[in-house]
Design an enzyme around this catalytic site. Structure first.
Site, PDB file in Angstrom:
ATOM      1  N   LYS A 129      -9.927  13.116   8.035  1.00 47.99           N
ATOM      2  CA  LYS A 129      -9.434  12.766   9.369  1.00 47.99           C
ATOM      3  C   LYS A 129      -9.371  14.015  10.244  1.00 47.99           C
ATOM      4  CE  LYS A 129      -6.378   8.935   8.017  1.00 47.99           C
ATOM      5  NZ  LYS A 129      -7.002   7.870   8.828  1.00 47.99           N
TER       6      LYS A 129
ATOM      7  N   LYS B 255       0.869  -1.191   0.000  1.00 41.95           N
ATOM      8  CA  LYS B 255       0.000   0.000   0.000  1.00 41.95           C
ATOM      9  C   LYS B 255       0.898   1.231   0.000  1.00 41.95           C
ATOM     10  CE  LYS B 255      -3.066   2.745   3.034  1.00 41.95           C
ATOM     11  NZ  LYS B 255      -3.937   2.787   4.233  1.00 41.95           N
TER      12      LYS B 255
ATOM     13  N   ASP C 118     -11.973   7.176   3.735  1.00 43.92           N
ATOM     14  CA  ASP C 118     -10.751   6.976   4.528  1.00 43.92           C
ATOM     15  C   ASP C 118     -10.344   5.504   4.584  1.00 43.92           C
ATOM     16  OD1 ASP C 118      -8.600   7.643   6.068  1.00 43.92           O
ATOM     17  OD2 ASP C 118      -9.726   7.912   7.939  1.00 43.92           O
TER      18      ASP C 118
ATOM     19  N   ARG D  70      -7.464  -0.352   1.073  1.00 40.22           N
ATOM     20  CA  ARG D  70      -8.002  -1.593   0.501  1.00 40.22           C
ATOM     21  C   ARG D  70      -8.449  -1.385  -0.943  1.00 40.22           C
ATOM     22  NH1 ARG D  70     -12.341  -1.838   5.305  1.00 40.22           N
ATOM     23  NH2 ARG D  70     -10.610  -0.733   6.237  1.00 40.22           N
TER      24      ARG D  70
HETATM   25  N1  BES Z   1      -4.101   4.835   6.868  1.00 36.39           N
HETATM   26  C1  BES Z   1      -5.166   4.511   7.722  1.00 36.39           C
HETATM   27  C2  BES Z   1      -4.809   3.529   8.828  1.00 36.39           C
HETATM   28  C3  BES Z   1      -3.726   3.970   9.780  1.00 36.39           C
HETATM   29  C4  BES Z   1      -4.051   4.444  11.024  1.00 36.39           C
HETATM   30  C5  BES Z   1      -2.403   3.819   9.452  1.00 36.39           C
HETATM   31  C6  BES Z   1      -3.062   4.810  11.911  1.00 36.39           C
HETATM   32  C7  BES Z   1      -1.408   4.186  10.346  1.00 36.39           C
HETATM   33  C8  BES Z   1      -1.741   4.666  11.577  1.00 36.39           C
HETATM   34  C9  BES Z   1      -6.331   3.912   6.922  1.00 36.39           C
HETATM   35  O1  BES Z   1      -6.420   4.305   5.608  1.00 36.39           O
HETATM   36  C10 BES Z   1      -7.584   4.324   7.596  1.00 36.39           C
HETATM   37  O2  BES Z   1      -7.821   5.489   7.676  1.00 36.39           O
HETATM   38  N2  BES Z   1      -8.343   3.351   8.087  1.00 36.39           N
HETATM   39  C11 BES Z   1      -9.548   3.621   8.753  1.00 36.39           C
HETATM   40  C12 BES Z   1     -10.552   2.588   8.318  1.00 36.39           C
HETATM   41  C13 BES Z   1     -11.959   2.890   8.718  1.00 36.39           C
HETATM   42  C14 BES Z   1     -12.470   4.129   8.004  1.00 36.39           C
HETATM   43  C15 BES Z   1     -12.820   1.705   8.382  1.00 36.39           C
HETATM   44  C16 BES Z   1      -9.304   3.516  10.259  1.00 36.39           C
HETATM   45  O3  BES Z   1      -8.494   2.700  10.672  1.00 36.39           O
HETATM   46  O4  BES Z   1      -9.887   4.295  10.999  1.00 36.39           O
HETATM   47 ZN    ZN Z   2      -4.596   4.897   4.725  1.00 40.74          ZN
HETATM   48 ZN    ZN Z   3      -7.498   6.137   5.381  1.00 41.74          ZN
END
Ligand code: BES
Ligand code: ZN
Ligand code: ZN
Length: 497
Positions: free
Chosen positions: A273, A261, A343, A347
């Site tokens: 965010k 990724k 966000d 995936r």
């Molecule tokens: N890049 C983030 C995940 C992440 C969080 C990486 C903290 C490194 C440190 C990912 O793209 C994301 O935002 N995931 C969301 C998913 C949710 C919206 C289902 C998350 O983890 O909140």
């Molecule tokens: Zn991400």
């Molecule tokens: Zn994200």
């Protein structure tokens, strides 16, 4: 940083590091220095209650004609079971060197530690010191030299200098891969964006004999990669897919594949965010960074394996043209995705990258690495990465490789009922689960829909890609988690098989 290897001899100048066994047992050279100094080393050990415990150090200045002697505790037999046990000694040395502002150190390895030869020990201490001494200082314009780390040079002494150096040469290629990963993950997001990262991958890997192809927006449109492209839609930058091939194995051998990724910055998109800590999302490309670094390590040491590396590079930005929550995109696989949260973008990128990978290369195994979910840090904290897989064999191999290099993995359940949670009411799949909890698992089930039954493992490295504290072999910051793990897995389970 400079490394040299020589045959053991009693040192007469500079800073010498001597391994000390449990109970304060001195080696031959240690005993010679102690004698020369009229017993100063033994006295110092007694006064400081230094007993040679694993990883403990004692610095004694101005003894036996030397600037200083660093006594480095090697502990007892039980403390040298694995290569990682040995590496911890090299890691422990670096803060001592910098703390005392020693520029050069000579390390003496005279006898076996556990099952490891003196040369093995010398090479692994040098390797570990290099890993631990990583420093990213290019954006300081005012720092004086004496405010930067002092340690620059390590001379390793052992009975057979050539044997130690030969071992180090291979390990050093792995360290170079780790350094590359740490560099690109640490660089700010105005410097690292899809095209710049793709160019770095090509510049680093092509000279090593890796074939590097870079696909742009148009090529990906032609392939129908609507999921990856949708994520990048709000960015003013073009996306990239980088395809790297190292052909070190037999031509007839199916390759193994790594997919990363590479979200060079993740604002969350329209599902934006919170601003606090958003800067952390520069490391949302750590999976791709690890794949590029692993390719460098493997090509650098000329691994006897066929390895494909694929990274999907995008920037997730909010903008008038950005993807909206509820958009439906079509993937290269033909499956449609309802994007309920912009966000959950990693995936989407991986959906097309994984499909492309299995479709084009028919790999024996696919391993993807991604900073995929915040939920993985809730489950495992910052010391284990999550492992999700449709293959017990691959899981066990990765588990062992991770343990060997201390990039530890913990396997999660992946039952079918988690898969039901991402069924969409309007499209084939939705990009977030429809029940509370298990966010890292539903994310992995989403990915699984795009591997087309290829034996596959997904490593969620969101909790381990960045260290907020110093680790044994890494200063705080980008860890390059995955590079040493993938290298070890190739070494132990792919090469020569
Ligand atoms: N890049 C983030 C995940 C992440 C969080 C990486 C903290 C490194 C440190 C990912 O793209 C994301 O935002 N995931 C969301 C998913 C949710 C919206 C289902 C998350 O983890 O909140
Ligand atoms: Zn991400
Ligand atoms: Zn994200």
């Amino acid at each position: 940083m400079k490394f040299s290897f020589s045959k053991n001899a009693v040192p007469t100048s500079g800073v010498a590091a001597i391994l000390v066994g449990e109970g304060g047992k001195l080696s031959t050279i240690g005993a010679a220095l102690d004698k020369k100094s009229g017993g100063a080393l033994k006295k110092a050990m007694k006064t400081a209650k230094f007993e040679g415990k694993k990883g403990k150090t004692l610095v004694v200045y101005a003894v036996a004609g030397l600037e200083a002697v660093i006594l480095l505790g090697a502990g007892g037999k039980k403390d040298s079971n694995t290569e990682y046990d040995i590496q911890k000694l090299g890691g422990a040395l670096v803060p001592v060197l910098n703390g005392h502002r020693f520029v050069k150190v000579s390390v003496y390895s005279e006898e076996k530690l556990g099952a490891f030869s003196a040369e093995h020990v010398a090479a692994h201490i040098a390797y570990a010191a290099k890993l631990k001494a990583y420093y990213f200082g290019k954006y300081f314009t005012k720092k004086k030299d004496d405010e930067k780390p002092a340690f620059k040079e390590l001379a390793a002494f052992s009975p057979n200098a050539k044997a130690a150096e030969d071992k180090f040469k291979v390990l050093d290629k792995v360290a170079e891969g780790v350094y590359l990963t740490r560099n690109v993950v640490t660089e700010p997001p105005n410097v690292i964006y899809p095209d710049s990262l793709a160019k770095i991958a090509a510049a680093e890997l092509k000279p090593l004999g890796v074939t590097v192809e870079i696909l742009g927006q148009k090529e990906m449109e032609k392939l129908g990669m609507g999921a990856l492209l949708g994520v990048n839609q709000g960015s003013s930058k073009e996306p990239r897919l980088v395809v790297m091939q190292w052909k070190g194995g037999k031509a007839s051998d199916k390759p193994v594949a790594f997919v990363g990724k590479g979200v060079t910055f993740d604002t969350g998109g329209i599902s934006i965010k919170p601003s606090e800590g958003m800067g952390d999302m520069k490391y949302d490309m750590a999976g791709s960074g690890a794949v590029i670094g692993a390719m460098k390590a493997l090509a650098g040491r000329k691994a006897k394996a066929n390895v494909v590396g694929i990274v999907g590079l995008v920037e997730n930005m909010p903008d008038g043209n950005a993807q909206r929550p509820a958009d439906i995109v079509k993937t290269m696989s033909g499956q449609t995705i309802e994007v309920l949260n912009t966000d959950a973008e990693g995936r989407l990128v991986l959906a097309d990258a994984l499909w492309y990978c299995q479709h084009r290369f028919k790999p024996k195994y696919i391993i993807d690495l991604a900073t995929l979910t915040g939920a993985i840090t809730i489950a495992l904290g910052r010391h284990y990465a999550g492992l999700f897989s449709n293959s017990d064999t691959l899981s066990e191999q990765l588990f062992k490789a991770g343990k060997a290099v201390d990039e530890k993995l913990w396997r999660f359940p992946t039952d079918d009922f988690y898969d039901r949670q991402i069924d969409s009411v309007i499209a084939d799949v939705q990009n977030i689960g429809n029940e509370k909890g298990a966010g890292s698992i539903t994310a992995s089930k989403f990915l699984e829909r795009f591997v087309n039954k290829t034996p596959w493992a997904h490593l969620d490295i969101a909790g381990v890609a960045w260290a907020s504290k110093d680790l044994d072999l890494c200063p705080k910051g980008a860890t390059a988690f995955g590079v040493r793990l993938l290298n070890q897995w190739v070494r132990d389970f792919v090469e020569g098989k």
